[in-house]
Design an enzyme around this catalytic site. Structure first.
Site, PDB file in Angstrom:
ATOM      1  N   ASP A 266       0.852  -1.198   0.000  1.00  0.00           N
ATOM      2  CA  ASP A 266       0.000   0.000   0.000  1.00  0.00           C
ATOM      3  C   ASP A 266       0.886   1.246   0.000  1.00  0.00           C
ATOM      4  OD1 ASP A 266      -2.356   1.421  -0.064  1.00  0.00           O
ATOM      5  OD2 ASP A 266      -2.789   1.235   2.066  1.00  0.00           O
ATOM      6  N   LEU A 299      -4.221   7.106   8.994  1.00  0.00           N
ATOM      7  CA  LEU A 299      -3.162   6.521   8.187  1.00  0.00           C
ATOM      8  C   LEU A 299      -3.495   6.690   6.704  1.00  0.00           C
ATOM      9  CD1 LEU A 299      -2.442   3.229  10.156  1.00  0.00           C
ATOM     10  CD2 LEU A 299      -0.810   5.081   9.761  1.00  0.00           C
TER      11      LEU A 299
END
Length: 370
Positions: A266, A299
């Site tokens: 990611d 995040l």
């Protein structure tokens, strides 16, 4: 071509041996040293890492660009950086975008004739506003099979997978994806246990970065997390030990088994760069001590690389199990059956590691690139 006197790591066995390469593919793998081959004494051979969920690295990304040409340039520049980290296959991953931008990204991937980038991962736009994470909620919309067909055609059939929230539509959307040969992944979702379970049983074969950007687990509301553990064929995990605690990663592997875990990064544009201010799509983020956050403190992707993910997972499991999570399982999760393991007939995508599990050499289709 032969790579010899090297420790070869397969899911089933580790042994000192030789890899014979012909025509860009692995011809033979066997025990013993061969004269005349490239002597890799003291080194270890593992299959090339496969990252099916990555937004960017080294100042380049797939979430914001000014033109199709810039998108393609980003792809080619990023490939060089990924190779340094042992990644021989990756799926450029978009975020939730306006329709025109999404189609432009798909057109760009359709023009790429490079098998290390065999397709694209659309993370959104059919996701939950509640669990959008760092994605821009202005562009979230309901699942639209017709829009997806337009994107699919623009990509020349190279949409490999899409992350979506199953509560946004009924099972018809999953059927539409499967009919196009796209692998559905459940993520960025507020789905309850029943809805998520139905999605997996209907054909969604993966969970996108489990525990992150989804309804949290509760003993009276187990939600998508328990549904994933019980029914999802593959489960993504970001093993930076920031997105998911180290002990939770280990617990998940214990519960599901290594044959279902797909290691992903990611990663974002800031990966391999210094701390500072960056963007993810239209969202401004701040990276401090390697952790990427939105201004609200959420995040926003990671700065993880696949070689670091490999080392982190190697602190929890055997190398035989780790190569499944970083190579074989990611390949199988999106139908890349020609790669992901060191066995005859597979692509000769090979990473050579030293005794500290640092990348020393990378072979792509049997050619040394790094």
């Amino acid at each position: 071509m032969k790579l010899t006197n090297v420790k070869i790591v397969t899911p089933y066995k580790t042994f000192l041996g030789t890899i014979e390469i012909e025509g860009g593919k692995i011809k033979r793998v066997y025990e013993g040293k061969e004269e005349g081959g490239e002597n890799l004494q003291g080194m270890m051979a593992v299959p090339g890492f496969i990252d099916i969920h990555t937004h960017g690295i080294g100042g380049f990304d797939f979430t914001s660009w000014d033109s199709k040409e810039e998108f393609i340039k980003n792809l080619l520049e990023m490939k060089k950086i990924y190779l340094k980290h042992g990644v021989t296959t990756f799926l450029p991953t978009t975020v939730t975008l306006p329709r025109e931008n999404l189609i432009e990204a798909c057109k760009a991937i359709g023009e790429i004739q490079d098998d290390s980038m065999p397709g694209i991962h659309l993370e959104g736009p059919y996701i939950s506003e509640k669990h959008a994470g760092a994605q821009d909620i202005r562009y979230i919309r309901k699942p639209d099979v017709e829009e997806l067909k337009e994107c699919f055609n623009a990509s020349k059939g190279k949409i490999k997978t899409i992350t979506f929230a199953p509560e946004k539509d009924d099972i018809n959307f999953i059927n539409g994806l499967l009919n196009l040969g796209i692998y559905p992944s459940v993520g960025h979702t507020d789905a309850n246990y029943e809805t998520a379970s139905k999605a997996f049983l209907a054909g969604a074969n993966r969970t996108t970065h489990i525990f992150n950007a989804m309804r949290p687990f509760h003993h009276r509301d187990p939600g998508v997390i328990l549904a994933s553990i019980r029914f999802s064929k593959y489960i993504e995990i970001i093993s930076d030990f920031i997105h998911v605690d180290r002990d939770v990663v280990e617990f998940l592997i214990d519960v599901t088994g290594v044959n279902r875990i797909v290691a992903v990064t990611d990663s974002i544009i800031a990966t391999d760069l210094r701390d500072g201010e960056y963007t993810l799509g239209k969202t401004k983020i701040t990276v401090k001590e390697g952790k990427a956050l939105t201004k609200e403190g959420r995040l926003a992707g990671s700065t993880l690389t696949m070689d670091k993910a490999f080392r982190n997972l190697a602190s929890l499991r055997s190398l035989n199990e780790v190569v499944m999570m970083t190579s074989e399982n990611p390949a199988m999760a999106v139908g890349l059956n020609d790669r992901g393991s060191l066995e005859p007939g597979k692509k000769a995508d090979i990473v050579i590691l030293d005794d500290e599990l640092k990348v020393k050499k990378v072979y792509l289709n049997g050619e040394e690139y790094f």
